[in-house]
Design a protein around this motif. Structure first.
Motif, PDB file in Angstrom:
ATOM      1  N   GLU A  21      18.267   6.279  12.053  1.00 10.41           N
ATOM      2  CA  GLU A  21      19.702   6.478  11.868  1.00 10.41           C
ATOM      3  C   GLU A  21      20.405   5.187  11.450  1.00 10.41           C
ATOM      4  O   GLU A  21      21.394   5.209  10.727  1.00 10.41           O
ATOM      5  CB  GLU A  21      20.318   7.007  13.155  1.00 10.41           C
ATOM      6  CG  GLU A  21      21.777   7.352  13.024  1.00 10.41           C
ATOM      7  CD  GLU A  21      22.359   7.883  14.310  1.00 10.41           C
ATOM      8  OE1 GLU A  21      23.587   7.831  14.444  1.00 10.41           O
ATOM      9  OE2 GLU A  21      21.600   8.333  15.182  1.00 10.41           O
ATOM     10  N   TYR A  24      21.050   3.732   7.303  1.00 13.60           N
ATOM     11  CA  TYR A  24      22.241   3.903   6.472  1.00 13.60           C
ATOM     12  C   TYR A  24      23.253   2.803   6.758  1.00 13.60           C
ATOM     13  O   TYR A  24      23.854   2.253   5.839  1.00 13.60           O
ATOM     14  CB  TYR A  24      22.869   5.277   6.689  1.00 13.60           C
ATOM     15  CG  TYR A  24      24.112   5.490   5.852  1.00 13.60           C
ATOM     16  CD1 TYR A  24      24.017   5.708   4.482  1.00 13.60           C
ATOM     17  CD2 TYR A  24      25.380   5.466   6.423  1.00 13.60           C
ATOM     18  CE1 TYR A  24      25.143   5.889   3.708  1.00 13.60           C
ATOM     19  CE2 TYR A  24      26.518   5.649   5.660  1.00 13.60           C
ATOM     20  CZ  TYR A  24      26.388   5.867   4.298  1.00 13.60           C
ATOM     21  OH  TYR A  24      27.509   6.042   3.524  1.00 13.60           O
ATOM     22  N   ARG A  43      26.159   9.287   3.105  1.00 13.87           N
ATOM     23  CA  ARG A  43      24.994   9.364   3.994  1.00 13.87           C
ATOM     24  C   ARG A  43      24.029  10.434   3.508  1.00 13.87           C
ATOM     25  O   ARG A  43      22.816  10.237   3.508  1.00 13.87           O
ATOM     26  CB  ARG A  43      25.412   9.662   5.429  1.00 13.87           C
ATOM     27  CG  ARG A  43      24.212   9.729   6.375  1.00 13.87           C
ATOM     28  CD  ARG A  43      24.602   9.995   7.793  1.00 13.87           C
ATOM     29  NE  ARG A  43      25.250   8.880   8.431  1.00 13.87           N
ATOM     30  CZ  ARG A  43      24.598   7.890   9.063  1.00 13.87           C
ATOM     31  NH1 ARG A  43      23.299   7.898   9.111  1.00 13.87           N
ATOM     32  NH2 ARG A  43      25.256   6.917   9.629  1.00 13.87           N
ATOM     33  N   GLU A  47      20.193   9.665   2.440  1.00 14.58           N
ATOM     34  CA  GLU A  47      19.050  10.295   3.110  1.00 14.58           C
ATOM     35  C   GLU A  47      18.185  11.059   2.107  1.00 14.58           C
ATOM     36  O   GLU A  47      16.961  11.064   2.212  1.00 14.58           O
ATOM     37  CB  GLU A  47      19.522  11.227   4.219  1.00 14.58           C
ATOM     38  CG  GLU A  47      20.141  10.512   5.402  1.00 14.58           C
ATOM     39  CD  GLU A  47      19.182   9.598   6.144  1.00 14.58           C
ATOM     40  OE1 GLU A  47      17.948   9.757   6.045  1.00 14.58           O
ATOM     41  OE2 GLU A  47      19.684   8.709   6.845  1.00 14.58           O
ATOM     42  N   THR A  51      14.350  10.139   1.395  1.00  9.05           N
ATOM     43  CA  THR A  51      13.295  11.140   1.554  1.00  9.05           C
ATOM     44  C   THR A  51      12.494  11.292   0.264  1.00  9.05           C
ATOM     45  O   THR A  51      11.261  11.352   0.295  1.00  9.05           O
ATOM     46  CB  THR A  51      13.893  12.495   1.957  1.00  9.05           C
ATOM     47  OG1 THR A  51      14.598  12.326   3.184  1.00  9.05           O
ATOM     48  CG2 THR A  51      12.815  13.545   2.131  1.00  9.05           C
TER      49      THR A  51
END
Length: 65
Positions: A21, A24, A43, A47, A51
């Motif tokens: 977490e 970011y 965000r 993410e 990924t």
């Protein structure tokens, strides 16, 4: 009370680091330090890019599904 608060802060720090977490937050801090006027990814976009990069690189780990 202060000792309890310090211990909870440390636990929160390790949980955020372990779960990813905090990545970011580090990205935003780096982007702002490097170029304060640059547009920062949301965000969700961050993410998604993270990924995609992780799944595209076979050295990052094996994902079976």
């Amino acid at each position: 009370m202060t000792a309890l608060r310090d211990r909870l802060a440390r636990i929160r720090y390790y949980v955020r680091e372990f779960s990813g977490e905090a990545a970011y937050d580090r990205y935003v801090a780096h982007a702002r330090a490097h170029d304060p006027t640059a547009e920062v990814m949301t965000r969700r976009a961050f993410e998604r890019a993270r990924t995609d990069a992780r799944e595209a690189d076979p050295r990052e780990g094996f994902r079976c599904c």
